[in-house]
Design a protein around this motif. Structure first.
Motif, PDB file in Angstrom:
ATOM      1  N   MET A   1      -7.074  -2.778  -8.895  1.00 17.22           N
ATOM      2  CA  MET A   1      -8.204  -2.104  -9.493  1.00 17.22           C
ATOM      3  C   MET A   1      -8.799  -1.157  -8.457  1.00 17.22           C
ATOM      4  O   MET A   1      -9.189  -1.585  -7.374  1.00 17.22           O
ATOM      5  CB  MET A   1      -9.243  -3.135  -9.901  1.00 17.22           C
ATOM      6  CG  MET A   1      -9.975  -2.786 -11.150  1.00 17.22           C
ATOM      7  SD  MET A   1     -10.771  -4.242 -11.806  1.00 17.22           S
ATOM      8  CE  MET A   1     -12.423  -3.773 -11.515  1.00 17.22           C
ATOM      9  N   ILE A   2      -8.803   0.117  -8.742  1.00 17.88           N
ATOM     10  CA  ILE A   2      -9.368   1.114  -7.814  1.00 17.88           C
ATOM     11  C   ILE A   2     -10.752   1.477  -8.321  1.00 17.88           C
ATOM     12  O   ILE A   2     -10.879   2.026  -9.420  1.00 17.88           O
ATOM     13  CB  ILE A   2      -8.501   2.389  -7.747  1.00 17.88           C
ATOM     14  CG1 ILE A   2      -6.992   2.062  -7.734  1.00 17.88           C
ATOM     15  CG2 ILE A   2      -8.890   3.266  -6.565  1.00 17.88           C
ATOM     16  CD1 ILE A   2      -6.487   1.302  -6.568  1.00 17.88           C
TER      17      ILE A   2
ATOM     18  N   ARG B   1      -6.050  -0.636   0.143  1.00 15.54           N
ATOM     19  CA  ARG B   1      -5.156  -1.449  -0.701  1.00 15.54           C
ATOM     20  C   ARG B   1      -5.694  -2.865  -0.871  1.00 15.54           C
ATOM     21  O   ARG B   1      -5.633  -3.438  -1.964  1.00 15.54           O
ATOM     22  CB  ARG B   1      -3.763  -1.502  -0.066  1.00 15.54           C
ATOM     23  CG  ARG B   1      -3.082  -0.156  -0.067  1.00 15.54           C
ATOM     24  CD  ARG B   1      -1.687  -0.299   0.507  1.00 15.54           C
ATOM     25  NE  ARG B   1      -1.003   0.980   0.588  1.00 15.54           N
ATOM     26  CZ  ARG B   1       0.311   1.094   0.674  1.00 15.54           C
ATOM     27  NH1 ARG B   1       1.069   0.011   0.708  1.00 15.54           N
ATOM     28  NH2 ARG B   1       0.875   2.276   0.749  1.00 15.54           N
ATOM     29  N   ILE B   2      -6.223  -3.445   0.217  1.00 17.63           N
ATOM     30  CA  ILE B   2      -6.767  -4.811   0.131  1.00 17.63           C
ATOM     31  C   ILE B   2      -7.928  -4.845  -0.853  1.00 17.63           C
ATOM     32  O   ILE B   2      -8.053  -5.762  -1.667  1.00 17.63           O
ATOM     33  CB  ILE B   2      -7.206  -5.315   1.532  1.00 17.63           C
ATOM     34  CG1 ILE B   2      -5.975  -5.593   2.396  1.00 17.63           C
ATOM     35  CG2 ILE B   2      -8.055  -6.584   1.416  1.00 17.63           C
ATOM     36  CD1 ILE B   2      -6.290  -6.025   3.827  1.00 17.63           C
ATOM     37  N   ASP B   3      -8.781  -3.828  -0.811  1.00 15.36           N
ATOM     38  CA  ASP B   3      -9.913  -3.766  -1.749  1.00 15.36           C
ATOM     39  C   ASP B   3      -9.418  -3.733  -3.189  1.00 15.36           C
ATOM     40  O   ASP B   3      -9.978  -4.396  -4.066  1.00 15.36           O
ATOM     41  CB  ASP B   3     -10.774  -2.525  -1.488  1.00 15.36           C
ATOM     42  CG  ASP B   3     -11.662  -2.712  -0.267  1.00 15.36           C
ATOM     43  OD1 ASP B   3     -11.845  -3.876   0.147  1.00 15.36           O
ATOM     44  OD2 ASP B   3     -12.144  -1.707   0.279  1.00 15.36           O
ATOM     45  N   ALA B   4      -8.363  -2.950  -3.435  1.00 16.82           N
ATOM     46  CA  ALA B   4      -7.821  -2.839  -4.796  1.00 16.82           C
ATOM     47  C   ALA B   4      -7.290  -4.191  -5.266  1.00 16.82           C
ATOM     48  O   ALA B   4      -7.487  -4.593  -6.413  1.00 16.82           O
ATOM     49  CB  ALA B   4      -6.735  -1.782  -4.857  1.00 16.82           C
ATOM     50  N   VAL B   5      -6.626  -4.910  -4.365  1.00 21.54           N
ATOM     51  CA  VAL B   5      -6.073  -6.218  -4.725  1.00 21.54           C
ATOM     52  C   VAL B   5      -7.204  -7.213  -4.963  1.00 21.54           C
ATOM     53  O   VAL B   5      -7.225  -7.940  -5.952  1.00 21.54           O
ATOM     54  CB  VAL B   5      -5.144  -6.748  -3.599  1.00 21.54           C
ATOM     55  CG1 VAL B   5      -4.700  -8.177  -3.900  1.00 21.54           C
ATOM     56  CG2 VAL B   5      -3.938  -5.836  -3.428  1.00 21.54           C
TER      57      VAL B   5
ATOM     58  N   ILE C   1     -15.035  -7.934  13.128  1.00 28.86           N
ATOM     59  CA  ILE C   1     -14.626  -8.402  11.800  1.00 28.86           C
ATOM     60  C   ILE C   1     -14.679  -7.204  10.871  1.00 28.86           C
ATOM     61  O   ILE C   1     -15.722  -6.558  10.749  1.00 28.86           O
ATOM     62  CB  ILE C   1     -15.592  -9.494  11.290  1.00 28.86           C
ATOM     63  CG1 ILE C   1     -15.477 -10.732  12.182  1.00 28.86           C
ATOM     64  CG2 ILE C   1     -15.293  -9.841   9.829  1.00 28.86           C
ATOM     65  CD1 ILE C   1     -16.452 -11.845  11.831  1.00 28.86           C
ATOM     66  N   VAL C   2     -13.554  -6.837  10.249  1.00 34.14           N
ATOM     67  CA  VAL C   2     -13.587  -5.693   9.333  1.00 34.14           C
ATOM     68  C   VAL C   2     -13.655  -6.100   7.869  1.00 34.14           C
ATOM     69  O   VAL C   2     -14.128  -5.338   7.049  1.00 34.14           O
ATOM     70  CB  VAL C   2     -12.419  -4.690   9.546  1.00 34.14           C
ATOM     71  CG1 VAL C   2     -12.635  -3.857  10.767  1.00 34.14           C
ATOM     72  CG2 VAL C   2     -11.091  -5.378   9.608  1.00 34.14           C
ATOM     73  N   LYS C   3     -13.220  -7.326   7.554  1.00 33.51           N
ATOM     74  CA  LYS C   3     -13.302  -7.731   6.156  1.00 33.51           C
ATOM     75  C   LYS C   3     -13.189  -9.245   6.014  1.00 33.51           C
ATOM     76  O   LYS C   3     -12.346  -9.868   6.664  1.00 33.51           O
ATOM     77  CB  LYS C   3     -12.180  -7.074   5.351  1.00 33.51           C
ATOM     78  CG  LYS C   3     -12.337  -7.300   3.876  1.00 33.51           C
ATOM     79  CD  LYS C   3     -11.808  -6.154   3.050  1.00 33.51           C
ATOM     80  CE  LYS C   3     -12.251  -6.289   1.620  1.00 33.51           C
ATOM     81  NZ  LYS C   3     -13.620  -5.915   1.361  1.00 33.51           N
ATOM     82  N   HIS C   4     -14.035  -9.813   5.150  1.00 37.03           N
ATOM     83  CA  HIS C   4     -13.872 -11.214   4.764  1.00 37.03           C
ATOM     84  C   HIS C   4     -12.860 -11.254   3.624  1.00 37.03           C
ATOM     85  O   HIS C   4     -12.988 -10.512   2.651  1.00 37.03           O
ATOM     86  CB  HIS C   4     -15.208 -11.803   4.304  1.00 37.03           C
ATOM     87  CG  HIS C   4     -16.089 -12.177   5.449  1.00 37.03           C
ATOM     88  ND1 HIS C   4     -16.174 -13.454   5.932  1.00 37.03           N
ATOM     89  CD2 HIS C   4     -16.887 -11.426   6.246  1.00 37.03           C
ATOM     90  CE1 HIS C   4     -17.002 -13.485   6.968  1.00 37.03           C
ATOM     91  NE2 HIS C   4     -17.447 -12.263   7.177  1.00 37.03           N
ATOM     92  N   LEU C   5     -11.854 -12.124   3.735  1.00 33.11           N
ATOM     93  CA  LEU C   5     -10.764 -12.096   2.763  1.00 33.11           C
ATOM     94  C   LEU C   5     -10.902 -13.164   1.668  1.00 33.11           C
ATOM     95  O   LEU C   5     -10.160 -13.153   0.706  1.00 33.11           O
ATOM     96  CB  LEU C   5      -9.424 -12.250   3.488  1.00 33.11           C
ATOM     97  CG  LEU C   5      -9.149 -11.140   4.520  1.00 33.11           C
ATOM     98  CD1 LEU C   5      -7.898 -11.455   5.335  1.00 33.11           C
ATOM     99  CD2 LEU C   5      -9.018  -9.775   3.840  1.00 33.11           C
ATOM    100  N   GLY C   6     -11.820 -14.075   1.843  1.00 35.95           N
ATOM    101  CA  GLY C   6     -12.134 -15.027   0.769  1.00 35.95           C
ATOM    102  C   GLY C   6     -11.266 -16.275   0.738  1.00 35.95           C
ATOM    103  O   GLY C   6     -11.739 -17.333   0.355  1.00 35.95           O
ATOM    104  N   PHE C   7     -10.011 -16.193   1.174  1.00 39.39           N
ATOM    105  CA  PHE C   7      -9.197 -17.425   1.117  1.00 39.39           C
ATOM    106  C   PHE C   7      -9.415 -18.269   2.381  1.00 39.39           C
ATOM    107  O   PHE C   7     -10.093 -17.853   3.304  1.00 39.39           O
ATOM    108  CB  PHE C   7      -7.716 -17.110   0.876  1.00 39.39           C
ATOM    109  CG  PHE C   7      -7.069 -16.191   1.883  1.00 39.39           C
ATOM    110  CD1 PHE C   7      -6.899 -14.849   1.601  1.00 39.39           C
ATOM    111  CD2 PHE C   7      -6.619 -16.668   3.109  1.00 39.39           C
ATOM    112  CE1 PHE C   7      -6.282 -13.995   2.511  1.00 39.39           C
ATOM    113  CE2 PHE C   7      -6.000 -15.833   4.032  1.00 39.39           C
ATOM    114  CZ  PHE C   7      -5.850 -14.486   3.726  1.00 39.39           C
TER     115      PHE C   7
END
Ligand code: PRT
Ligand code: ZN
Length: 284
Positions: A282-283, A202-206, A82-88
């Motif tokens: 947001m960076i 990019r996902i982090d920025a979004v 798992i590299v990232k939880h996306l929240g949705f």
């Protein structure tokens, strides 16, 4: 070199996943007549699959990464990371019993029949509680299993809880809190890792921007300090003079939920003409 991402072809996670890619500047043709579609403006291709097949497809390297519900990933116990939880796609996997049952705790489940489409997660959960039960695997309409006498309890996805209510069930145990996760093959080449890192940036920025608002307001200079006192955790807010003498404009970034909490106090402190704008990226 392209990074191949497995995405649910239709269903609850498809839209949010495609929206996230779009927000990240990765355009994919919306026509889903083909299984594999190349993205524009990013070295990526999208493989559309049923969600059940995504964990294995990533584990065996047919796809490099994928987006799938944590529930599905845990159930398949696939060998990917798992590299990232996306929240949705947030939901939970819960045990529910008929609402008139006098449920006393997990010991009530001992020896009972439980219907589910998630036998893997359920058996691990019951084992962790030291309970032995008879797991009955069904693939659809799990919520009707107790009503038709097929089981004493069910173990299924719950989101708002309205499906349980309309089937006269009550939620008694939560075994897993789930959301959509980005998973990756464990043996990505260096080049593919680099593309994944770009995607994650990019996902982090979004995601950082998604619940934030850019807030602007005007105030007489003598009110500025009182307004800054109301604004939470701002290290260095922007305060600019307006053309009108002794008036300032204050700019800051706030969580949307926090904004609703403090709006009244901002006005009381003297803020006027408050503008709330969406932030696209947001960076940090
Ligand atoms: O066709 P494919 O196999 O790809 O899709 P699918 O039918 O297997 O899955 P899909 O599209 O229904 O769901 C995909 C993922 O969305 C799930 O694996 C979960 O991670 C996530 N998700 C989030 C949900 C829900 N919320 C949800 N509410 N998946 C299913 N439900 C169903 C649940 O099965 C139950 O019947 O909604 C009902 C409960 O909802 P409430 O709001 O009444 O509690
Ligand atoms: Zn499925």
């Amino acid at each position: 070199m392209k990074l191949r991402i497995a995405v649910q072809s239709k269903g609850r996670l498809n839209e949010d996943t495609m929206e996230l890619l779009k927000e990240a500047g990765i355009k994919v043709s919306s026509s889903r007549r083909t299984l594999l579609v190349a993205a524009r403006k990013f070295p990526m291709e999208v493989l559309f699959l049923r969600d059940d097949d995504i964990p294995e497809t990533v584990a065996d390297g047919v796809a490099d990464i994928g987006v799938v519900g944590l529930n599905e990933f845990e159930e398949r116990a696939a060998d990917a990371e798992i590299v990232k939880h996306l929240g949705f796609g947030a939901c939970r996997l819960s045990i529910a019993v008929p609402k008139d049952v006098d449920y006393t705790g997990t010991e009530w489940l001992q020896g009972r029949r439980i219907a589910t489409s998630y036998p893997g997660i359920l058996s691990r959960y019951l084992e962790s509680k030291g309970v032995q039960a008879d797991i009955h695997v069904i693939t659809g309409s799990v919520e009707i299993a107790t009503g038709i006498g097929l089981a004493d309890a069910i173990f299924d996805i719950v989101s708002s809880g309205s499906t349980l209510v309309s089937n006269n069930l009550k939620e008694v145990e939560v075994a897993l809190e789930s959301d959509a996760v980005l998973i990756a093959n464990k043996n990505l080449s260096t080049e593919k890792r680099e593309i994944l890192d770009k995607l994650l940036f990019r996902i982090d920025a979004v995601m950082s921007a998604s619940d934030k608002k850019y807030v602007l307001m005007n105030a007489p200079r003598e009110c500025v300090q009182a307004i800054l006192d109301v604004l939470p955790g701002i290290k260095s807010p922007t305060v600019m003079p307006l053309a009108q003498e002794d008036w300032c404009s204050i700019h800051t970034v706030l969580d949307e939920s926090c904004f609703w909490d403090i709006i009244g106090r901002l006005k009381d402190a003297g803020a006027q003409g408050i503008l709330v704008l969406p932030i696209e990226k947001m960076i940090l």
